[in-house]
Design a protein around this motif. Structure first.
Motif, mmCIF file in Angstrom:
data_model
loop_
_atom_site.group_PDB
_atom_site.id
_atom_site.type_symbol
_atom_site.label_atom_id
_atom_site.label_comp_id
_atom_site.label_asym_id
_atom_site.label_seq_id
_atom_site.Cartn_x
_atom_site.Cartn_y
_atom_site.Cartn_z
ATOM 1 N N THR A 1 2.891 -5.569 -8.468
ATOM 2 C CA THR A 1 2.764 -4.986 -7.132
ATOM 3 C C THR A 1 1.408 -4.308 -7.049
ATOM 4 O OG1 THR A 1 5.134 -4.670 -6.776
ATOM 5 C CG2 THR A 1 3.653 -3.229 -5.563
ATOM 6 N N VAL A 2 0.575 -4.783 -6.136
ATOM 7 C CA VAL A 2 -0.763 -4.218 -5.938
ATOM 8 C C VAL A 2 -0.714 -3.293 -4.730
ATOM 9 C CG1 VAL A 2 -3.189 -4.713 -5.496
ATOM 10 C CG2 VAL A 2 -1.837 -6.289 -6.895
ATOM 11 N N GLU A 3 -1.054 -2.041 -4.945
ATOM 12 C CA GLU A 3 -1.065 -1.043 -3.872
ATOM 13 C C GLU A 3 -2.496 -0.908 -3.349
ATOM 14 O OE1 GLU A 3 1.614 0.475 -2.662
ATOM 15 O OE2 GLU A 3 3.138 0.011 -4.175
ATOM 16 N N LEU A 4 -2.732 -1.497 -2.181
ATOM 17 C CA LEU A 4 -4.073 -1.561 -1.595
ATOM 18 C C LEU A 4 -4.405 -0.260 -0.849
ATOM 19 C CD1 LEU A 4 -3.774 -5.213 -0.229
ATOM 20 C CD2 LEU A 4 -5.133 -4.487 -2.200
ATOM 21 N N ARG A 5 -4.504 0.816 -1.629
ATOM 22 C CA ARG A 5 -4.867 2.131 -1.094
ATOM 23 C C ARG A 5 -3.784 2.634 -0.132
ATOM 24 N NH1 ARG A 5 -8.799 -1.428 -0.661
ATOM 25 N NH2 ARG A 5 -10.496 -1.384 -2.197
ATOM 26 N N ALA B 1 -1.914 -10.141 -18.694
ATOM 27 C CA ALA B 1 -2.362 -11.074 -17.660
ATOM 28 C C ALA B 1 -3.077 -10.368 -16.527
ATOM 29 C CB ALA B 1 -1.168 -11.860 -17.110
ATOM 30 N N PHE B 2 -2.748 -9.096 -16.282
ATOM 31 C CA PHE B 2 -3.281 -8.418 -15.098
ATOM 32 C C PHE B 2 -4.372 -7.395 -15.381
ATOM 33 C CE2 PHE B 2 0.834 -9.795 -13.165
ATOM 34 C CZ PHE B 2 0.256 -10.665 -12.250
ATOM 35 N N GLU B 3 -4.713 -7.209 -16.649
ATOM 36 C CA GLU B 3 -5.851 -6.309 -16.911
ATOM 37 C C GLU B 3 -7.106 -6.784 -16.194
ATOM 38 O OE1 GLU B 3 -8.348 -4.159 -20.510
ATOM 39 O OE2 GLU B 3 -7.168 -5.941 -20.942
ATOM 40 N N PRO B 4 -7.430 -8.097 -16.190
ATOM 41 C CA PRO B 4 -8.618 -8.531 -15.430
ATOM 42 C C PRO B 4 -8.520 -8.200 -13.944
ATOM 43 C CG PRO B 4 -7.922 -10.251 -16.948
ATOM 44 C CD PRO B 4 -6.838 -9.224 -16.951
ATOM 45 N N LEU B 5 -7.337 -8.320 -13.352
ATOM 46 C CA LEU B 5 -7.175 -7.994 -11.935
ATOM 47 C C LEU B 5 -7.413 -6.511 -11.694
ATOM 48 C CD1 LEU B 5 -6.333 -8.884 -9.063
ATOM 49 C CD2 LEU B 5 -3.971 -8.338 -9.709
ATOM 50 N N ALA B 6 -6.893 -5.660 -12.577
ATOM 51 C CA ALA B 6 -7.106 -4.218 -12.428
ATOM 52 C C ALA B 6 -8.591 -3.880 -12.512
ATOM 53 C CB ALA B 6 -6.329 -3.465 -13.499
ATOM 54 N N ARG B 7 -9.308 -4.555 -13.383
ATOM 55 C CA ARG B 7 -10.756 -4.349 -13.481
ATOM 56 C C ARG B 7 -11.461 -4.776 -12.196
ATOM 57 N NH1 ARG B 7 -12.963 -3.968 -18.829
ATOM 58 N NH2 ARG B 7 -11.346 -4.009 -20.452
ATOM 59 N N LEU B 8 -11.117 -5.977 -11.701
ATOM 60 C CA LEU B 8 -11.795 -6.522 -10.530
ATOM 61 C C LEU B 8 -11.503 -5.715 -9.271
ATOM 62 C CD1 LEU B 8 -11.118 -10.248 -11.414
ATOM 63 C CD2 LEU B 8 -13.400 -9.232 -11.189
ATOM 64 N N LEU B 9 -10.285 -5.190 -9.154
ATOM 65 C CA LEU B 9 -9.929 -4.385 -7.987
ATOM 66 C C LEU B 9 -10.427 -2.952 -8.094
ATOM 67 C CD1 LEU B 9 -6.239 -5.561 -7.393
ATOM 68 C CD2 LEU B 9 -8.167 -5.955 -5.857
ATOM 69 N N GLY B 10 -10.804 -2.516 -9.291
ATOM 70 C CA GLY B 10 -11.211 -1.131 -9.472
ATOM 71 C C GLY B 10 -10.048 -0.167 -9.405
ATOM 72 N N CYS B 11 -8.909 -0.553 -9.974
ATOM 73 C CA CYS B 11 -7.717 0.295 -9.914
ATOM 74 C C CYS B 11 -7.979 1.654 -10.561
ATOM 75 C CB CYS B 11 -6.540 -0.381 -10.610
ATOM 76 S SG CYS B 11 -5.865 -1.787 -9.713
ATOM 77 N N CYS C 1 0.876 -1.176 0.000
ATOM 78 C CA CYS C 1 0.000 0.000 0.000
ATOM 79 C C CYS C 1 0.908 1.218 0.000
ATOM 80 C CB CYS C 1 -0.944 0.002 1.208
ATOM 81 S SG CYS C 1 -0.137 0.393 2.777
ATOM 82 N N ASP C 2 0.317 2.387 -0.244
ATOM 83 C CA ASP C 2 1.078 3.633 -0.167
ATOM 84 C C ASP C 2 0.725 4.314 1.157
ATOM 85 O OD1 ASP C 2 2.476 6.112 -0.956
ATOM 86 O OD2 ASP C 2 2.389 5.250 -2.964
ATOM 87 N N MET C 3 1.116 5.548 1.339
ATOM 88 C CA MET C 3 0.796 6.251 2.588
ATOM 89 C C MET C 3 -0.684 6.620 2.642
ATOM 90 S SD MET C 3 4.171 8.600 3.148
ATOM 91 C CE MET C 3 5.548 8.188 2.091
ATOM 92 N N ASP C 4 -1.128 7.366 1.647
ATOM 93 C CA ASP C 4 -2.539 7.720 1.507
ATOM 94 C C ASP C 4 -2.801 7.664 0.012
ATOM 95 O OD1 ASP C 4 -5.108 8.547 1.869
ATOM 96 O OD2 ASP C 4 -4.634 10.613 2.396
ATOM 97 N N ALA C 5 -3.660 6.749 -0.439
ATOM 98 C CA ALA C 5 -3.717 6.492 -1.878
ATOM 99 C C ALA C 5 -5.027 5.845 -2.276
ATOM 100 C CB ALA C 5 -2.555 5.578 -2.295
ATOM 101 N N VAL C 6 -5.263 5.845 -3.579
ATOM 102 C CA VAL C 6 -6.336 5.045 -4.163
ATOM 103 C C VAL C 6 -5.733 3.733 -4.647
ATOM 104 C CG1 VAL C 6 -7.773 7.007 -4.805
ATOM 105 C CG2 VAL C 6 -6.006 6.204 -6.396
ATOM 106 N N MET C 7 -6.593 2.779 -4.933
ATOM 107 C CA MET C 7 -6.137 1.478 -5.426
ATOM 108 C C MET C 7 -5.376 1.648 -6.740
ATOM 109 S SD MET C 7 -6.228 -1.886 -4.938
ATOM 110 C CE MET C 7 -7.694 -2.329 -3.972
ATOM 111 N N HIS C 8 -4.163 1.086 -6.807
ATOM 112 C CA HIS C 8 -3.397 1.133 -8.047
ATOM 113 C C HIS C 8 -2.426 -0.038 -8.072
ATOM 114 C CE1 HIS C 8 -0.967 3.490 -5.144
ATOM 115 N NE2 HIS C 8 0.096 3.250 -5.890
#
Length: 379
Positions: free
Chosen positions: A243-247, A187-197, A170-177
């Motif tokens: 690397t998934v940044e969970l907000r 391979a990861f476009e579906p993951l970005a869609r599902l997570l709402g990046c 995750c980042d310090m203060d962030a949106v999903m990215h």
């Protein structure tokens, strides 16, 4: 489910840390997915997501829905998790070496190039199996000389032969990215869609030897090196890592963690590691991918109190005021210094502190036009 324990090299007498993982499915089944959390140990949202993933994966295994193999490491950095300074967590850099826990992983493509050259043939699938075997043998021979090296080695032993790798940060203060190499984006476009990046940052190679890129970079780097050496054998991109940044650091809640775990489970279904329970309809992309080289890191021109006029998730134009830095000690009226966006894009991450020193980082904007080169990741 199998619980796995791996003692790390002891850094001191009477002192031992252990890396813990969980295996779901049959060892060697494909596709293999590797998921780890909190490699930067103060970044806790991934740990809670891993907690909820355990429940989902155990239920899927009990129901016979596991087609591939899933390795889950909920706490990828027991070294950093134990580090505290002045009552605050300090899990990004190792105290002994000052090294970032997510940098300086070994170049496995270079390590196995010489051994791989005479073994490559016309069968792409056989070549992939050969490279995985060579990398596994190289890792088994690696004799770490420090606790940190032993942690890096063990993480790579668990993940080097994975088809899919998700490194939860995750980042310090962030949106999903998320961050990924260009070769991995399909391979990861579906993951970005599902997570709402709300931002996706891609690079051919970002530099610094981060965990995820050493795993996916192995394949395209080795393929290029073999070609340069005159070996024209097929070697596909056998691992996609991200690397998934969970907000942000404060986004630790059961609601968000369940939501993210459900998205990851849906991604594993889409990738074929889990049998689907219902037809899947991928949501639309919430953003368009942008080059990591186009991301602007904002810095404070002077020290002072930091006041944001924009929030993570806002779409900014070049010239928009992102924040003010206020010097309340200035003679006469307090000085207000504006920090403006130099690129147009999504303001996807910011610092949490509200006092900043001169030159201090403030936040990041995902711009569409590359303008940076060299190592593209921060410290």
């Amino acid at each position: 489910m199998q619980r796995l324990e791996y003692p790390l090299l002891s850094a001191s007498l009477g002192h031992q840390k252990t890396l813990v993982g969980f295996r779901y499915g049959t060892p060697g089944a494909r596709p293999k997915a590797y998921i780890q959390a909190s490699l930067h140990a103060e970044e806790l949202p991934g740990m809670l997501v891993a907690h909820h993933l355990r429940q989902s994966l155990e239920a899927a295994e009990t129901a016979g829905r596991l087609r591939g193999e899933v390795i889950l490491v909920p706490v990828a950095n027991p070294i950093g998790l134990s580090q505290r300074l002045l009552h605050r967590p300090a899990g990004r850099f190792e105290f002994g070496s000052a090294e970032n826990f997510n940098r300086h992983y070994p170049d496995m493509a270079a390590a196995v190039l010489a051994d791989a050259q005479p073994l490559m043939g016309a069968n792409a699938e056989a070549n992939v199996a050969t490279v995985r075997r060579l990398v596994g043998q190289w890792l088994a021979r690696w004799q770490p000389t420090s606790e940190l090296e032993s942690q890096r080695r063990q993480l790579l032993l668990l993940s080097h032969d994975a088809d899919l790798v998700l490194d939860l940060h995750c980042d310090m203060d962030a949106v999903m990215h998320l961050y990924s190499e260009e070769a991995c984006w399909p391979a990861f476009e579906p993951l970005a869609r599902l997570l709402g990046c709300q931002a996706v940052l891609l690079a051919h190679e970002s530099g610094g030897g981060p965990f995820d890129e050493r795993l996916s970079g192995l394949w395209w780097q080795l393929a290029a090196a073999l070609k340069s050496a005159g070996v024209n054998a097929p070697l596909p991109q056998a691992c996609a890592s991200t690397t998934v940044e969970l907000r942000g650091e404060g986004d630790v809640s059961h609601d968000l963690a369940r939501q993210d775990a459900q998205a990851i489970v849906a991604f594993l279904e889409h990738a074929g590691a889990l049998a689907s329970t219902a037809p899947m309809h991928l949501p639309p992309m919430a953003c368009q991918p942008t080059p990591l080289a186009g991301s602007q890191t904002l810095h404070a021109p002077v020290p002072g109190v930091l006041v944001f006029l924009a929030r993570p998730g806002d779409t900014l134009g070049a010239g928009d005021v992102v924040a003010e830095v206020i010097d309340p000690t200035a003679a006469g009226q307090a000085r207000v210094h504006e920090v403006r966006a130099e690129v147009a894009g999504v303001f996807y991450a910011s610092v949490r502190e509200r006092y900043v020193v001169a030159g201090g980082e403030i936040g990041k904007i995902a711009g569409a036009t590359p303008f940076r080169s060299g190592n593209l990741l921060g410290a």
